[in-house]
Design a protein around this motif. Structure first.
Motif, PDB file in Angstrom:
ATOM      1  N   LEU A 209     -16.173 -38.482  68.084  1.00  0.00           N
ATOM      2  CA  LEU A 209     -15.727 -37.320  67.328  1.00  0.00           C
ATOM      3  C   LEU A 209     -14.823 -36.416  68.149  1.00  0.00           C
ATOM      4  CD1 LEU A 209     -15.834 -35.602  64.765  1.00  0.00           C
ATOM      5  CD2 LEU A 209     -17.920 -34.540  65.652  1.00  0.00           C
ATOM      6  N   ASP A 210     -15.146 -36.183  69.409  1.00  0.00           N
ATOM      7  CA  ASP A 210     -14.318 -35.296  70.224  1.00  0.00           C
ATOM      8  C   ASP A 210     -12.896 -35.829  70.342  1.00  0.00           C
ATOM      9  OD1 ASP A 210     -16.333 -33.492  70.604  1.00  0.00           O
ATOM     10  OD2 ASP A 210     -16.907 -34.203  72.603  1.00  0.00           O
ATOM     11  N   GLU A 211     -12.773 -37.135  70.529  1.00  0.00           N
ATOM     12  CA  GLU A 211     -11.437 -37.715  70.620  1.00  0.00           C
ATOM     13  C   GLU A 211     -10.700 -37.583  69.291  1.00  0.00           C
ATOM     14  OE1 GLU A 211      -9.175 -41.904  71.790  1.00  0.00           O
ATOM     15  OE2 GLU A 211     -11.364 -41.763  71.928  1.00  0.00           O
ATOM     16  N   ALA A 212     -11.406 -37.739  68.180  1.00  0.00           N
ATOM     17  CA  ALA A 212     -10.776 -37.589  66.868  1.00  0.00           C
ATOM     18  C   ALA A 212     -10.271 -36.165  66.668  1.00  0.00           C
ATOM     19  CB  ALA A 212     -11.762 -37.962  65.764  1.00  0.00           C
ATOM     20  N   LEU A 213     -11.091 -35.170  67.010  1.00  0.00           N
ATOM     21  CA  LEU A 213     -10.676 -33.778  66.862  1.00  0.00           C
ATOM     22  C   LEU A 213      -9.464 -33.474  67.742  1.00  0.00           C
ATOM     23  CD1 LEU A 213     -14.155 -31.977  66.878  1.00  0.00           C
ATOM     24  CD2 LEU A 213     -12.723 -32.529  64.905  1.00  0.00           C
ATOM     25  N   ALA A 214      -9.491 -33.959  68.966  1.00  0.00           N
ATOM     26  CA  ALA A 214      -8.384 -33.696  69.882  1.00  0.00           C
ATOM     27  C   ALA A 214      -7.086 -34.316  69.370  1.00  0.00           C
ATOM     28  CB  ALA A 214      -8.715 -34.232  71.276  1.00  0.00           C
ATOM     29  N   ARG A 215      -7.165 -35.525  68.849  1.00  0.00           N
ATOM     30  CA  ARG A 215      -5.948 -36.193  68.384  1.00  0.00           C
ATOM     31  C   ARG A 215      -5.424 -35.572  67.088  1.00  0.00           C
ATOM     32  NH1 ARG A 215      -6.225 -42.670  69.765  1.00  0.00           N
ATOM     33  NH2 ARG A 215      -6.791 -42.433  71.955  1.00  0.00           N
ATOM     34  N   GLY A 236     -24.978 -42.482  69.391  1.00  0.00           N
ATOM     35  CA  GLY A 236     -24.793 -42.559  70.836  1.00  0.00           C
ATOM     36  C   GLY A 236     -23.378 -42.172  71.234  1.00  0.00           C
ATOM     37  N   ARG A 237     -22.828 -42.941  72.157  1.00  0.00           N
ATOM     38  CA  ARG A 237     -21.479 -42.635  72.636  1.00  0.00           C
ATOM     39  C   ARG A 237     -20.412 -42.840  71.563  1.00  0.00           C
ATOM     40  NH1 ARG A 237     -20.911 -45.995  78.103  1.00  0.00           N
ATOM     41  NH2 ARG A 237     -21.799 -47.567  76.696  1.00  0.00           N
ATOM     42  N   SER A 238     -20.761 -43.568  70.499  1.00  0.00           N
ATOM     43  CA  SER A 238     -19.793 -43.828  69.429  1.00  0.00           C
ATOM     44  C   SER A 238     -19.914 -42.846  68.261  1.00  0.00           C
ATOM     45  CB  SER A 238     -19.969 -45.252  68.895  1.00  0.00           C
ATOM     46  OG  SER A 238     -19.707 -46.204  69.891  1.00  0.00           O
ATOM     47  N   THR A 239     -20.755 -41.826  68.393  1.00  0.00           N
ATOM     48  CA  THR A 239     -20.953 -40.881  67.291  1.00  0.00           C
ATOM     49  C   THR A 239     -19.616 -40.273  66.847  1.00  0.00           C
ATOM     50  OG1 THR A 239     -23.180 -40.300  68.043  1.00  0.00           O
ATOM     51  CG2 THR A 239     -22.063 -38.730  66.589  1.00  0.00           C
ATOM     52  N   GLY A 240     -19.336 -40.405  65.572  1.00  0.00           N
ATOM     53  CA  GLY A 240     -18.106 -39.841  65.034  1.00  0.00           C
ATOM     54  C   GLY A 240     -16.858 -40.667  65.292  1.00  0.00           C
ATOM     55  N   ARG A 241     -17.030 -41.926  65.692  1.00  0.00           N
ATOM     56  CA  ARG A 241     -15.824 -42.742  65.895  1.00  0.00           C
ATOM     57  C   ARG A 241     -15.019 -42.794  64.595  1.00  0.00           C
ATOM     58  NH1 ARG A 241     -17.919 -49.052  66.271  1.00  0.00           N
ATOM     59  NH2 ARG A 241     -18.874 -49.139  64.181  1.00  0.00           N
ATOM     60  N   SER A 242     -13.707 -42.848  64.734  1.00  0.00           N
ATOM     61  CA  SER A 242     -12.850 -42.619  63.573  1.00  0.00           C
ATOM     62  C   SER A 242     -11.616 -43.503  63.613  1.00  0.00           C
ATOM     63  CB  SER A 242     -12.395 -41.148  63.533  1.00  0.00           C
ATOM     64  OG  SER A 242     -13.497 -40.261  63.571  1.00  0.00           O
ATOM     65  N   VAL A 243     -11.007 -43.625  62.447  1.00  0.00           N
ATOM     66  CA  VAL A 243      -9.681 -44.222  62.320  1.00  0.00           C
ATOM     67  C   VAL A 243      -8.757 -43.138  61.778  1.00  0.00           C
ATOM     68  CG1 VAL A 243      -8.271 -45.999  61.229  1.00  0.00           C
ATOM     69  CG2 VAL A 243     -10.638 -46.516  61.898  1.00  0.00           C
ATOM     70  N   ILE A 244      -7.786 -42.746  62.565  1.00  0.00           N
ATOM     71  CA  ILE A 244      -6.888 -41.643  62.222  1.00  0.00           C
ATOM     72  C   ILE A 244      -5.618 -42.207  61.606  1.00  0.00           C
ATOM     73  CG2 ILE A 244      -5.541 -39.708  63.140  1.00  0.00           C
ATOM     74  CD1 ILE A 244      -7.627 -39.580  65.420  1.00  0.00           C
ATOM     75  N   THR A 245      -5.229 -41.633  60.489  1.00  0.00           N
ATOM     76  CA  THR A 245      -4.019 -42.055  59.796  1.00  0.00           C
ATOM     77  C   THR A 245      -3.113 -40.853  59.608  1.00  0.00           C
ATOM     78  OG1 THR A 245      -5.298 -43.713  58.578  1.00  0.00           O
ATOM     79  CG2 THR A 245      -3.103 -43.204  57.747  1.00  0.00           C
ATOM     80  N   ARG A 246      -1.869 -40.995  60.037  1.00  0.00           N
ATOM     81  CA  ARG A 246      -0.862 -39.944  59.845  1.00  0.00           C
ATOM     82  C   ARG A 246       0.329 -40.552  59.118  1.00  0.00           C
ATOM     83  NH1 ARG A 246      -2.074 -39.321  65.483  1.00  0.00           N
ATOM     84  NH2 ARG A 246      -3.254 -37.420  65.965  1.00  0.00           N
ATOM     85  N   THR A 346     -20.864 -26.874  65.620  1.00  0.00           N
ATOM     86  CA  THR A 346     -21.598 -27.042  64.365  1.00  0.00           C
ATOM     87  C   THR A 346     -21.215 -28.359  63.701  1.00  0.00           C
ATOM     88  OG1 THR A 346     -21.734 -24.655  64.013  1.00  0.00           O
ATOM     89  CG2 THR A 346     -22.018 -26.063  62.082  1.00  0.00           C
ATOM     90  N   LEU A 347     -19.930 -28.670  63.708  1.00  0.00           N
ATOM     91  CA  LEU A 347     -19.474 -29.935  63.144  1.00  0.00           C
ATOM     92  C   LEU A 347     -20.107 -31.110  63.890  1.00  0.00           C
ATOM     93  CD1 LEU A 347     -17.631 -31.591  61.274  1.00  0.00           C
ATOM     94  CD2 LEU A 347     -15.801 -31.284  62.961  1.00  0.00           C
ATOM     95  N   ARG A 348     -20.131 -31.051  65.205  1.00  0.00           N
ATOM     96  CA  ARG A 348     -20.753 -32.129  65.992  1.00  0.00           C
ATOM     97  C   ARG A 348     -22.230 -32.268  65.643  1.00  0.00           C
ATOM     98  NH1 ARG A 348     -18.011 -29.179  70.154  1.00  0.00           N
ATOM     99  NH2 ARG A 348     -16.032 -30.189  70.731  1.00  0.00           N
ATOM    100  N   ARG A 349     -22.908 -31.143  65.523  1.00  0.00           N
ATOM    101  CA  ARG A 349     -24.338 -31.181  65.239  1.00  0.00           C
ATOM    102  C   ARG A 349     -24.607 -31.796  63.864  1.00  0.00           C
ATOM    103  NH1 ARG A 349     -25.214 -26.499  67.028  1.00  0.00           N
ATOM    104  NH2 ARG A 349     -25.005 -25.342  65.076  1.00  0.00           N
ATOM    105  N   ILE A 350     -23.779 -31.436  62.869  1.00  0.00           N
ATOM    106  CA  ILE A 350     -23.962 -31.994  61.530  1.00  0.00           C
ATOM    107  C   ILE A 350     -23.695 -33.491  61.532  1.00  0.00           C
ATOM    108  CG2 ILE A 350     -22.977 -32.014  59.205  1.00  0.00           C
ATOM    109  CD1 ILE A 350     -22.654 -28.994  59.418  1.00  0.00           C
ATOM    110  N   VAL A 351     -22.659 -33.927  62.215  1.00  0.00           N
ATOM    111  CA  VAL A 351     -22.352 -35.356  62.282  1.00  0.00           C
ATOM    112  C   VAL A 351     -23.503 -36.112  62.946  1.00  0.00           C
ATOM    113  CG1 VAL A 351     -20.827 -37.072  63.347  1.00  0.00           C
ATOM    114  CG2 VAL A 351     -19.853 -35.083  62.191  1.00  0.00           C
ATOM    115  N   ARG A 352     -24.062 -35.551  64.015  1.00  0.00           N
ATOM    116  CA  ARG A 352     -25.196 -36.217  64.665  1.00  0.00           C
ATOM    117  C   ARG A 352     -26.401 -36.285  63.732  1.00  0.00           C
ATOM    118  NH1 ARG A 352     -23.416 -33.177  69.349  1.00  0.00           N
ATOM    119  NH2 ARG A 352     -24.990 -31.581  68.912  1.00  0.00           N
ATOM    120  N   ARG A 353     -26.631 -35.218  62.979  1.00  0.00           N
ATOM    121  CA  ARG A 353     -27.782 -35.203  62.062  1.00  0.00           C
ATOM    122  C   ARG A 353     -27.609 -36.243  60.949  1.00  0.00           C
ATOM    123  NH1 ARG A 353     -30.038 -29.308  60.568  1.00  0.00           N
ATOM    124  NH2 ARG A 353     -31.532 -30.722  59.553  1.00  0.00           N
TER     125      ARG A 353
END
Length: 461
Positions: A209-215, A236-246, A346-353
């Motif tokens: 997720l952090d990488e997704a937000l940064a990008r 785990g370490r993959s929480t919030g993994r994403s595919v970004i489309t622009r 808060t967004l990170r916490r909700i995604v983890r939940r």
């Protein structure tokens, strides 16, 4: 080509008592349906529809109960679907509120114009786009749909019609007001010029997720449209993994020679419709987990400049008629919230939940919002929005979402009313600070006695 969804309008349907529901199919209710052919017939319906009041309804794509009115009336606006004029040089269109975005694209794309904002489906009406203040993948640069509306004609509680313009209380109350201030009859919309009906698309994977937000935050203004599909089952370490489309609208020079022969052709594809009967429990943690793994692994690590049809980029699910059936008889809940910049934890916490809870959502999208819109009940504020679908039959879902609501309220965020079907009224005021102004305007104009819906009763709007 997918057909525009329309009805043959009559003042009263052959069977005027109908069961209606939102796209999530969670809470059907029965109402008396009026189908006006003219603005005069719409005004007559408003004057005649009785103590339970009524609500305008377009193509039924609000996910919850916003366009339902148990025991009252619904005004089927799909018969009022005329495009009155197009200013090809200036880029504006004047149309009835019952015109769908699909129909606008059919007419406007060959002329070199596109709607200024499109949500994830083109099968919504202009009136619905105004009433829900819909947003798209370009909110960070273009705002909500209502920011591009120059004026609209509004049918008021007494049956009169007023032309409403931006900067007025009635405009700001109606933009995102879920049809509760009146019935939008016609609108003037400013358009976006395009050279082709194709998009140039960049796709990349984010490992968490952090990488997704940064990008998504980096160079946000470089692309007109951006969105991330997010795997809400990864942990785990993959929480919030994403595919970004622009993406951006492709210029003529980017098209191969064969496509330049008809660069503005509007050719949406259609797949077979979802089956009427779907086995219960088809979408569960195992099946959705397999889909998410497949989607993430087969997406490009970093792909740039891929040509894609406009409809594929904006509306992939529109190619599957009745795709909402795949959730089975119980339907599904669409949950969308926004939290402001600085509330990323808060967004990170909700995604983890959500990941720990194992909510089987394969239609989860993350977007970055830009400047907020003036509508009193307009949803977007600057920050991050996450939308996810959850099968309605999931055990303990209501209590779990109530807990997420508390997280959202604590961060100063809000829930999107156009997708809501279960929010508690006591948390609404904390989400929408202009709620008292909205209620006061409804009382002052008499709209609270005429324009009602299952949503308005549930939330005391």
């Amino acid at each position: 080509m997918a057909a525009d969804t329309r009805t043959t309008p009559t003042t009263e349907a052959d069977d005027p008592f109908v069961s209606v529901t939102g796209w999530g199919r969670t809470a059907p209710s029965t109402a008396f349906r009026w189908r006006p052919r003219t603005h005069e017939q719409a005004a007559a319906a408003v004057r005649e529809w009785g103590a339970r009041g009524g609500i305008a309804r377009g193509l039924g794509r609000a996910y919850g109960d916003a366009a339902q009115n148990a025991g009252g009336c619904v005004l089927d606006m799909t018969g009022l679907d005329r495009i009155h004029s197009v200013d090809v040089a200036g880029g504006t269109v004047v149309c009835d509120a019952g015109v769908s975005l699909h129909r606008l694209m059919e007419v406007l794309l060959p002329l070199g114009w596109f709607v200024p904002v499109s949500p994830g489906t083109r099968y919504i009406t202009v009136g619905g786009a105004i009433g829900a203040a819909v947003h798209g993948k370009n909110h960070h640069v273009s705002g909500a749909f209502t920011r591009h509306v120059s004026a609209f004609d509004l049918l008021l509680p007494d049956g009169s019609v007023r032309t409403v313009t931006p900067g007025t209380e009635l405009f700001d109350a109606t933009a995102g007001g879920m049809g509760l201030t009146g019935v939008v009859l016609t609108a003037v919309i400013r358009l976006h010029r395009v050279e082709t009906s194709y998009m140039l698309v960049d796709t990349e994977r984010a490992t968490d997720l952090d990488e997704a937000l940064a990008r998504l935050a980096a160079d946000a203004e470089r692309h007109r449209y951006s969105v991330a599909w997010i795997d809400l089952l990864a942990r785990g370490r993959s929480t919030g993994r994403s595919v970004i489309t622009r993406g951006d609208h492709a210029p003529l020079a980017a098209l191969p020679a064969r496509a330049r022969r008809a660069p503005l052709a509007f050719r949406p594809g259609t797949l077979p419709a979802a089956p009427v009967v779907v086995p219960p429990g088809l979408l569960n943690r195992a099946t959705v987990g397999l889909f998410n793994e497949f989607w993430y692994r087969t997406s490009p690590r970093a792909g740039t400049g891929r040509l894609q049809r406009l409809t594929t980029f904006f509306h992939p699910l529109d190619g599957v008629p009745h795709w909402n059936r795949v959730y089975g008889r119980d339907g599904f809940v669409q949950y969308q919230f926004v939290v402001g910049h600085g509330q990323e934890e808060t967004l990170r916490r909700i995604v983890r939940r959500i990941a720990r809870r194992g909510c089987p959502s394969f239609l989860a999208v993350l977007k970055r919002f830009g400047e907020g819109d003036p509508g009193w009940l307009s949803f977007p504020v600057p920050g991050w929005t996450l939308a996810l679908d959850i099968p309605a039959g999931l055990s303990g879902l209501g209590a779990f979402l109530d807990e997420l609501d508390e997280e959202v309220v604590g961060a100063g965020g809000r829930i999107y009313l156009a997708k809501d079907s279960r929010l508690r009224p006591e948390v609404l005021a904390a989400m929408y600070p202009r709620l008292d102004d909205f209620r006061a305007l409804r009382a002052r104009t008499g709209a609270d006695r005429v324009f009602t819906s299952d949503l308005s009763r549930r939330l005391s709007l």
